[in-house]
Write an enzyme that holds these catalytic residues in place. Structure first.
Site, short mmCIF file in Angstrom:
data_model
loop_
_atom_site.label_atom_id
_atom_site.label_comp_id
_atom_site.label_asym_id
_atom_site.label_seq_id
_atom_site.Cartn_x
_atom_site.Cartn_y
_atom_site.Cartn_z
N ARG A 207 0.81 -1.23 0.00
CA ARG A 207 0.00 0.00 0.00
C ARG A 207 0.84 1.28 0.00
NH1 ARG A 207 -3.27 -1.70 5.17
NH2 ARG A 207 -1.08 -2.10 5.64
N ASP B 95 -3.83 -1.24 -2.50
CA ASP B 95 -4.40 -2.09 -1.45
C ASP B 95 -5.11 -3.21 -2.20
OD1 ASP B 95 -6.09 -3.35 0.34
OD2 ASP B 95 -6.35 -1.55 1.56
N LYS C 246 2.48 -19.67 4.53
CA LYS C 246 1.91 -20.27 5.73
C LYS C 246 1.61 -19.20 6.77
CE LYS C 246 4.46 -21.92 9.34
NZ LYS C 246 5.47 -21.32 10.22
N HIS D 18 8.19 -24.17 3.62
CA HIS D 18 9.56 -23.97 3.13
C HIS D 18 10.50 -25.13 3.52
CE1 HIS D 18 10.30 -22.19 7.12
NE2 HIS D 18 11.52 -22.60 6.93
N GLU E 83 14.51 -24.82 18.75
CA GLU E 83 14.99 -23.45 18.49
C GLU E 83 15.56 -22.89 19.78
OE1 GLU E 83 11.69 -21.14 17.06
OE2 GLU E 83 11.30 -22.54 15.42
N HIS F 7 5.44 -28.14 9.27
CA HIS F 7 6.78 -28.69 9.02
C HIS F 7 6.95 -30.11 9.56
CE1 HIS F 7 7.51 -24.61 8.03
NE2 HIS F 7 7.80 -24.17 9.23
N LYS G 183 10.67 -23.61 21.59
CA LYS G 183 11.47 -22.39 21.52
C LYS G 183 12.32 -22.30 22.78
CE LYS G 183 8.74 -19.33 18.62
NZ LYS G 183 9.75 -19.27 17.56
N LYS H 159 19.82 -24.82 18.79
CA LYS H 159 18.97 -24.92 17.60
C LYS H 159 19.39 -26.14 16.80
CE LYS H 159 18.64 -22.56 13.15
NZ LYS H 159 17.54 -21.76 12.74
N1 LIG Z 1 8.62 -13.10 7.92
C1 LIG Z 1 8.91 -14.38 7.94
O1 LIG Z 1 10.04 -14.79 8.24
C2 LIG Z 1 7.87 -15.39 7.55
C3 LIG Z 1 8.18 -16.75 7.66
C4 LIG Z 1 7.23 -17.70 7.27
C5 LIG Z 1 6.01 -17.27 6.78
N2 LIG Z 1 5.73 -15.94 6.71
C6 LIG Z 1 4.41 -15.55 6.18
O2 LIG Z 1 4.61 -14.62 5.11
C7 LIG Z 1 3.57 -13.67 5.10
C8 LIG Z 1 4.17 -12.27 5.16
O3 LIG Z 1 4.87 -12.13 6.38
P1 LIG Z 1 5.78 -10.87 6.71
O4 LIG Z 1 6.48 -11.20 7.95
O5 LIG Z 1 6.57 -10.46 5.52
O6 LIG Z 1 4.67 -9.74 7.00
P2 LIG Z 1 4.89 -8.19 7.16
O7 LIG Z 1 6.31 -7.85 7.42
O8 LIG Z 1 3.85 -7.71 8.12
O9 LIG Z 1 4.54 -7.61 5.72
C9 LIG Z 1 3.24 -7.53 5.23
C10 LIG Z 1 3.27 -6.80 3.90
O10 LIG Z 1 1.95 -6.72 3.41
C11 LIG Z 1 1.71 -5.40 2.93
N3 LIG Z 1 0.26 -5.20 3.02
C12 LIG Z 1 -0.51 -5.23 4.15
N4 LIG Z 1 -1.80 -5.05 3.83
C13 LIG Z 1 -1.85 -4.91 2.48
C14 LIG Z 1 -2.90 -4.71 1.56
N5 LIG Z 1 -4.18 -4.61 1.96
N6 LIG Z 1 -2.60 -4.59 0.24
C15 LIG Z 1 -1.31 -4.68 -0.17
N7 LIG Z 1 -0.28 -4.88 0.65
C16 LIG Z 1 -0.54 -5.00 1.97
C17 LIG Z 1 2.54 -4.52 3.85
O11 LIG Z 1 2.91 -3.29 3.29
P3 LIG Z 1 2.01 -1.95 3.42
O12 LIG Z 1 1.71 -1.77 4.87
O13 LIG Z 1 2.86 -0.90 2.80
O14 LIG Z 1 0.79 -2.22 2.61
C18 LIG Z 1 3.80 -5.39 3.95
O15 LIG Z 1 4.58 -5.20 2.79
C19 LIG Z 1 2.66 -14.02 6.27
O16 LIG Z 1 1.63 -14.88 5.81
C20 LIG Z 1 3.57 -14.80 7.20
O17 LIG Z 1 2.85 -15.69 8.03
C21 LIG Z 1 6.63 -15.00 7.07
#
Ligand SMILES: NC(=O)c1ccc[n+]([C@@H]2O[C@H](COP(=O)([O-])OP(=O)(O)OC[C@H]3O[C@@H](n4cnc5c(N)ncnc54)[C@H](OP(=O)(O)O)[C@@H]3O)[C@@H](O)[C@H]2O)c1
Length: 512
Positions: free
Chosen positions: A51, A88, A154, A184, A222, A247, A347, A352
């Site tokens: 967004r 969005d 996930k 993953h 972990e 996993h 955890k 780990k």
């Molecule tokens: N981070 C990890 O290590 C990890 C590991 C395994 C799985 N995951 C999964 O990966 C997914 C993303 O995780 P994350 O940690 O990267 O989340 P995050 O850091 O909160 O990022 C969310 C992203 O979504 C965007 N966003 C939010 N609402 C939106 C909308 N309505 N339209 C368009 N963009 C939108 C946000 O940017 P704006 O606010 O600018 O819109 C931001 O870029 C989740 O399902 C999480 O469970 C993450």
């Protein structure tokens, strides 16, 4: 070396959640890794969508700051193919704008499109509806040059019902062959090697059953606690939903599945789902006997004092969420009946490591290691009454993290006059043997999704069967007379009470 991603006439990889943690830390470095390995064709463009407003140039700079130095050259070579579009993606008008934006890029809507939902799970359905209603997901068949695929991160659902709803929503707009549900762990070399180890080599498979295996133990330990900023999300899920449901049950399925007819995605996934369906769904009294749920209290990890889970920032007061689970799982099928699968994830444990241990049965008669000075008849008597056990089982250890390694333990005679057996090991280490580090899991998975190979992604029925088992365990924990959550000090092996899950079989929890 994998094939280069070449799709006709071009491919757009559209990442929703462009500015998020996963995109920055995993997805863009994985793409740079593909570029460095020569696997990313110049016809692939990457379009980040979230967004916040920014230009292509600002976005490229933002990503550049988090690229590891060894991938910087590769990133520089691909960065002109990275674009940014602010929208969005839950708002129909803005999705329409996105469609026009994508159609105006080279190739129009004749290109192949991979939509990567790196968004909060609660947005998945909304985004799919918006894309579907804008006709952005339609394609005639999986081989069409203007294919459409969706990668979903996930967690996939919070329980069986919500996962089913999400699957139904996906199937309203997509065929199953267009859906790539990520776990993953399946992108890791050692995890893929489980199938190679079992079904390419002939020495293991004849022993791979209840006649020769005493137990299977799977650990995902972990040393970190709940991550900063993730406590709210984590507390709603806990260790069972965060790691075991996905996993660990996938690792179990790979270890326990029958041989597939071919390596085709559906042949492998059919075999995995059979195992997941064979998991014995425990009732509340089984859950009380066959599981331990716990939470870390203050302690010390790697010489540093750390706080307990309840004191972590963002953990709600009165939380009853587990950060540790130990389970004794039964697989009700011909091959595994009676063999316990011991699963443990926590955890803030002492270190780990992720590993699978296949523990073989001990010899029916123990001939060796009579203690010094003990007569043969005393030795026989003590063995029979069970007060002495001098045989060490053979154990095959599949180490997934931090090292990628296979180790087979066996006994060898100690040089000298006495018949004393000493444990020894045969080891294979991936990095040492191939003189290169394995590619990160996301690199492999992105490549497969771009090339249309769903083998390492989860099918709807696998998710459904995993949730069926998970829901039963969680329901058992909520029963009126269920044992209360216990505590373990951070930096320990977990709660001592988890040792009781081994009652009736020879074994103990691995220390890694
Ligand atoms: N981070 C990890 O290590 C990890 C590991 C395994 C799985 N995951 C999964 O990966 C997914 C993303 O995780 P994350 O940690 O990267 O989340 P995050 O850091 O909160 O990022 C969310 C992203 O979504 C965007 N966003 C939010 N609402 C939106 C909308 N309505 N339209 C368009 N963009 C939108 C946000 O940017 P704006 O606010 O600018 O819109 C931001 O870029 C989740 O399902 C999480 O469970 C993450």
């Amino acid at each position: 070396m994998y094939d280069m991603v070449t799709t006709t006439p071009a491919t757009q990889l559209i990442i929703f959640g462009a500015s998020g943690d996963l995109t920055r830390r995993k997805l863009i470095p994985a793409l740079a890794g593909l570029q460095a390995a020569g696997n990313l064709d110049s016809s692939v463009s990457i379009i980040g969508v979230s967004r916040s407003k920014k230009s292509d140039e600002q976005y490229r700079e933002e990503l550049a700051n988090s690229i590891p130095s060894e991938l910087r050259d590769a990133y520089d070579k691909m960065k002109d193919r990275i674009f940014y579009h602010a929208a969005d993606v839950t708002v129909p008008e803005q999705v329409k704008g996105l469609r026009e934006y994508l159609d105006n890029k080279a190739g129009g809507d004749e290109v192949g499109r991979l939509f990567y939902l790196s968004l909060k799970p609660e947005l998945f359905s909304k985004v799919l509806k918006a894309l579907g209603n804008e006709d952005m997901l339609k394609t005639s068949n999986a081989l069409s040059p203007h294919w459409r695929r969706v990668v979903v991160e996930k967690p996939f659902g919070h329980d069986r019902e919500s996962a089913r709803k999400l699957n139904d929503c996906m199937h309203d707009y997509l065929r199953e062959d267009q859906i790539y549900r990520i776990d993953h762990y399946l992108g890791k070399e050692t995890v893929q090697n489980i199938l190679g180890l079992r079904f390419h080599n002939t020495i293991f498979e004849p022993l791979w059953n209840r006649h020769h295996i005493e137990l299977v133990q799977i650990t995902v330990a972990e040393s970190i606690g709940v991550e900063k900023g993730r406590a709210g999300f984590y507390d709603e899920n806990g260790a069972m939903r965060d790691v075991v449901q996905n996993h660990m049950l996938q690792l179990l399925a790979l270890v326990a599945m029958e041989a597939p007819t071919t390596l085709d995605a559906d042949d492998i996934r059919n075999r995995k789902v059979e195992v997941l369906r064979a998991l014995h769904c425990p009732d509340a009294s089984d859950v009380a006997k066959q599981s331990v749920r716990a939470r870390y209290s203050a302690g010390e990890v790697d010489g540093e004092a750390v706080i307990g889970y309840l004191d972590e920032e963002g953990v709600p007061e009165g939380s009853d969420t587990e950060t540790y689970v130990a389970l004794r799982v039964d697989v009700d099928n011909w091959r595994w009946s009676g063999v316990p699968f011991m699963l443990r994830h926590g955890k803030r444990m002492s270190k780990k490591f992720t590993e699978i241990k296949i523990q073989f049965r001990t010899p029916p008669v123990q001939l060796f290691n009579r203690p010094d000075g003990m007569s043969e008849s005393d030795f026989r008597r003590k063995l029979k009454e069970g007060s002495l056990c001098q045989a060490r089982p053979n154990v095959l250890t599949i180490r997934i993290q931090p090292e990628e390694e296979l180790t087979l333990s066996f006994g060898v005679k100690t040089p000298g006059a006495d018949m004393i057996m000493t444990p020894a090991k045969l080891s294979f280490n991936y990095d040492n043997f191939f003189h290169s580090e394995s590619a990160p899991a996301y690199q492999r998975l992105l490549l497969d999704a771009l090339q249309g190979d769903p083998t390492l992604f989860l099918r709807a029925d696998e998710i459904d069967a995993s949730w069926l088992y998970t829901d039963e365990v969680i329901a058992g924990w909520k029963a009126a007379d269920a044992p209360a959550i216990v505590e373990y000090p951070a930096g320990s092996q977990g709660p001592d009470i988890a040792d009781e899950l081994f009652t009736g079989c020879e074994g103990c929890w691995s220390r890694g």
